[in-house]
Motif scaffolding. Structure first.
Motif, PDB file in Angstrom:
ATOM      1  N   LEU A 160      12.348 -10.349  -3.003  1.00 42.52           N
ATOM      2  CA  LEU A 160      12.023 -11.362  -4.180  1.00 42.52           C
ATOM      3  C   LEU A 160      11.686 -11.969  -4.950  1.00 42.52           C
ATOM      4  O   LEU A 160      13.067 -11.235  -5.700  1.00 42.52           O
ATOM      5  CB  LEU A 160      10.220 -10.728  -3.970  1.00 42.52           C
ATOM      6  N   LYS A 161      11.666 -13.284  -5.012  1.00 46.67           N
ATOM      7  CA  LYS A 161      12.309 -14.018  -6.527  1.00 46.67           C
ATOM      8  C   LYS A 161      11.116 -14.414  -7.461  1.00 46.67           C
ATOM      9  O   LYS A 161      10.870 -14.021  -8.602  1.00 46.67           O
ATOM     10  CB  LYS A 161      12.389 -15.910  -6.234  1.00 46.67           C
ATOM     11  N   ALA A 162      10.525 -14.264  -7.056  1.00 56.33           N
ATOM     12  CA  ALA A 162       8.935 -14.010  -7.739  1.00 56.33           C
ATOM     13  C   ALA A 162       7.305 -13.474  -7.272  1.00 56.33           C
ATOM     14  O   ALA A 162       7.286 -13.311  -5.426  1.00 56.33           O
ATOM     15  CB  ALA A 162       8.448 -15.514  -8.608  1.00 56.33           C
ATOM     16  N   LEU A 163       6.227 -13.247  -8.026  1.00 55.75           N
ATOM     17  CA  LEU A 163       5.214 -12.541  -7.168  1.00 55.75           C
ATOM     18  C   LEU A 163       4.794 -13.687  -6.533  1.00 55.75           C
ATOM     19  O   LEU A 163       3.928 -12.602  -5.145  1.00 55.75           O
ATOM     20  CB  LEU A 163       4.570 -11.991  -8.170  1.00 55.75           C
ATOM     21  N   ASP A 164       4.633 -14.515  -6.418  1.00 61.26           N
ATOM     22  CA  ASP A 164       4.236 -15.464  -5.469  1.00 61.26           C
ATOM     23  C   ASP A 164       4.804 -15.751  -4.189  1.00 61.26           C
ATOM     24  O   ASP A 164       4.350 -16.319  -3.366  1.00 61.26           O
ATOM     25  CB  ASP A 164       4.166 -16.791  -6.150  1.00 61.26           C
ATOM     26  N   GLU A 165       6.044 -14.888  -3.904  1.00 59.22           N
ATOM     27  CA  GLU A 165       6.386 -14.956  -2.308  1.00 59.22           C
ATOM     28  C   GLU A 165       5.526 -13.600  -1.673  1.00 59.22           C
ATOM     29  O   GLU A 165       6.396 -12.953  -0.482  1.00 59.22           O
ATOM     30  CB  GLU A 165       7.922 -14.397  -2.818  1.00 59.22           C
ATOM     31  N   LEU A 166       4.727 -13.468  -2.629  1.00 55.41           N
ATOM     32  CA  LEU A 166       4.517 -11.515  -1.620  1.00 55.41           C
ATOM     33  C   LEU A 166       3.389 -11.889  -1.001  1.00 55.41           C
ATOM     34  O   LEU A 166       2.788 -13.495  -1.312  1.00 55.41           O
ATOM     35  CB  LEU A 166       3.655 -10.668  -2.776  1.00 55.41           C
ATOM     36  N   PRO A 167       3.258 -11.355   0.194  1.00 50.96           N
ATOM     37  CA  PRO A 167       2.346 -11.991   1.846  1.00 50.96           C
ATOM     38  C   PRO A 167       0.792 -12.239   1.380  1.00 50.96           C
ATOM     39  O   PRO A 167       0.827 -10.978   0.208  1.00 50.96           O
ATOM     40  CB  PRO A 167       2.677 -10.740   2.867  1.00 50.96           C
ATOM     41  N   PRO A 168      -0.017 -12.545   1.823  1.00 49.74           N
ATOM     42  CA  PRO A 168      -0.964 -13.133   1.262  1.00 49.74           C
ATOM     43  C   PRO A 168      -2.440 -11.957   1.610  1.00 49.74           C
ATOM     44  O   PRO A 168      -1.509 -11.592   3.345  1.00 49.74           O
ATOM     45  CB  PRO A 168      -2.238 -14.732   2.228  1.00 49.74           C
ATOM     46  N   LEU A 169      -2.337 -11.572   1.386  1.00 48.99           N
ATOM     47  CA  LEU A 169      -4.164 -11.169   1.720  1.00 48.99           C
ATOM     48  C   LEU A 169      -4.554 -11.769   2.134  1.00 48.99           C
ATOM     49  O   LEU A 169      -5.153 -12.910   2.381  1.00 48.99           O
ATOM     50  CB  LEU A 169      -4.855  -9.913   0.774  1.00 48.99           C
ATOM     51  N   PRO A 170      -5.642 -10.767   3.347  1.00 52.14           N
ATOM     52  CA  PRO A 170      -6.843 -11.645   4.644  1.00 52.14           C
ATOM     53  C   PRO A 170      -8.075 -12.074   3.747  1.00 52.14           C
ATOM     54  O   PRO A 170      -8.198 -11.048   3.077  1.00 52.14           O
ATOM     55  CB  PRO A 170      -6.644 -11.183   5.377  1.00 52.14           C
ATOM     56  N   ASP A 171      -8.551 -13.319   3.649  1.00 53.05           N
ATOM     57  CA  ASP A 171      -9.835 -13.694   2.437  1.00 53.05           C
ATOM     58  C   ASP A 171     -10.643 -12.910   3.321  1.00 53.05           C
ATOM     59  O   ASP A 171     -11.642 -12.450   2.547  1.00 53.05           O
ATOM     60  CB  ASP A 171      -9.844 -15.286   2.690  1.00 53.05           C
ATOM     61  N   ASN A 172     -10.731 -12.839   4.516  1.00 49.50           N
ATOM     62  CA  ASN A 172     -12.132 -12.617   5.041  1.00 49.50           C
ATOM     63  C   ASN A 172     -12.207 -11.735   5.708  1.00 49.50           C
ATOM     64  O   ASN A 172     -11.895 -12.053   7.270  1.00 49.50           O
ATOM     65  CB  ASN A 172     -13.420 -13.829   5.798  1.00 49.50           C
ATOM     66  N   VAL A 173     -11.978 -10.173   5.622  1.00 48.74           N
ATOM     67  CA  VAL A 173     -11.252  -8.899   6.370  1.00 48.74           C
ATOM     68  C   VAL A 173     -13.129  -8.522   6.910  1.00 48.74           C
ATOM     69  O   VAL A 173     -13.779  -7.973   6.086  1.00 48.74           O
ATOM     70  CB  VAL A 173     -10.877  -7.865   6.006  1.00 48.74           C
ATOM     71  N   GLU A 174     -13.204  -8.300   8.044  1.00 47.91           N
ATOM     72  CA  GLU A 174     -14.785  -7.456   8.296  1.00 47.91           C
ATOM     73  C   GLU A 174     -14.540  -6.382   7.588  1.00 47.91           C
ATOM     74  O   GLU A 174     -13.788  -5.602   7.891  1.00 47.91           O
ATOM     75  CB  GLU A 174     -14.996  -7.393   9.627  1.00 47.91           C
ATOM     76  N   ALA A 175     -15.582  -5.582   6.785  1.00 51.50           N
ATOM     77  CA  ALA A 175     -15.756  -4.438   6.380  1.00 51.50           C
ATOM     78  C   ALA A 175     -15.293  -3.473   7.508  1.00 51.50           C
ATOM     79  O   ALA A 175     -14.484  -2.303   6.660  1.00 51.50           O
ATOM     80  CB  ALA A 175     -17.406  -4.108   6.077  1.00 51.50           C
ATOM     81  N   ASP A 176     -15.756  -3.513   8.656  1.00 56.16           N
ATOM     82  CA  ASP A 176     -15.167  -2.297   9.135  1.00 56.16           C
ATOM     83  C   ASP A 176     -13.373  -2.129   9.442  1.00 56.16           C
ATOM     84  O   ASP A 176     -12.644  -1.282  10.209  1.00 56.16           O
ATOM     85  CB  ASP A 176     -15.610  -2.168  10.848  1.00 56.16           C
ATOM     86  N   GLY A 177     -13.170  -3.289   9.147  1.00 56.24           N
ATOM     87  CA  GLY A 177     -11.340  -2.833   9.085  1.00 56.24           C
ATOM     88  C   GLY A 177     -10.927  -3.726   8.159  1.00 56.24           C
ATOM     89  O   GLY A 177      -9.230  -3.521   8.774  1.00 56.24           O
ATOM     90  N   VAL A 178     -11.162  -3.275   7.366  1.00 59.66           N
ATOM     91  CA  VAL A 178     -10.560  -2.888   6.120  1.00 59.66           C
ATOM     92  C   VAL A 178      -9.548  -1.987   5.388  1.00 59.66           C
ATOM     93  O   VAL A 178      -8.122  -2.041   5.852  1.00 59.66           O
ATOM     94  CB  VAL A 178     -11.533  -3.085   4.978  1.00 59.66           C
TER      95      VAL A 178
END
Length: 197
Positions: A160-178
């Motif tokens: 990575l060149k910078a932290l903003d290159e980290l893959p995005p985390l899912p915004d809305n994940v159902e509780a059972d899918g976390v």
């Protein structure tokens, strides 16, 4: 309880080792050892003298009214080699802590443990020793806990060149899918680490 100076030195060494990077203040040591300041200073003096006389890899340091055990500077070249030695990937616990810190930094050990639900001190120390994490400051408030963040070595190791290159985390994940999402993320994270090695 009556102990001779040798036992006091052993107890002090055990306490400072357990305290790690943060060390212990004079007040904390007097409270735990149940001794007054003059006795504590005698014990400290004896320990310092012993470390100076013997060929030891560590030394007792006093810094801002706190005492800590640190490795001697003359051995830093070997410590650097240890950190640079390739390892066989990271444990699941290390991956979890690394992922949490990388996304939530700066973050305290307590906050990491709250997210994981288990103690994480050893894992954090291991990641600091591997130069993937470092101390980036102190939190406001009582105790002024250490704040951890990632290092340039972390960026290098993961391409990575910078932290903003980290893959995005899912915004809305159902509780059972976390848990499923987390497991997939950590698996990919570990695979990336293995591929780079």
């Amino acid at each position: 309880m009556t102990l001779d100076i040798v036992n006091w030195k052993a107890i002090l060494e055990a306490l400072l080792y357990a305290a790690g990077d943060e060390g212990l203040t004079r007040k904390q040591l007097m409270s735990v050892l149940e001794v007054d300041e003059s006795v504590l200073l005698d014990i400290m003096s004896a320990v310092k003298e012993e470390y100076q006389k013997q060929e030891r890899g560590i030394e007792l340091i006093e810094y801002a009214d706190s005492y800590m055990l640190l490795t001697k500077k003359e051995y830093s070249i070997y410590l650097k080699k240890l950190v640079e030695t390739p390892s066989k990937g990271l444990s699941q616990a290390a991956l979890e802590v690394l992922a949490i810190v990388s996304y939530k930094q700066p973050i305290t050990r307590g906050e990491v443990e709250e997210i994981r639900g288990v103690k994480s001190e050893r894992v954090l120390h291991s990641l600091v020793a591997k130069a993937l994490l470092c101390e980036v400051g102190r939190a406001d408030g009582p105790g002024r806990a250490i704040l951890y963040g990632t290092t340039s070595t972390f960026l290098e190791q993961f391409g990575l060149k910078a932290l903003d290159e980290l893959p995005p985390l899912p915004d809305n994940v159902e509780a059972d899918g976390v848990q499923e999402e987390a497991d997939l993320f950590f698996e990919n994270f570990n695979q990336t680490f293995e591929d780079i090695k």
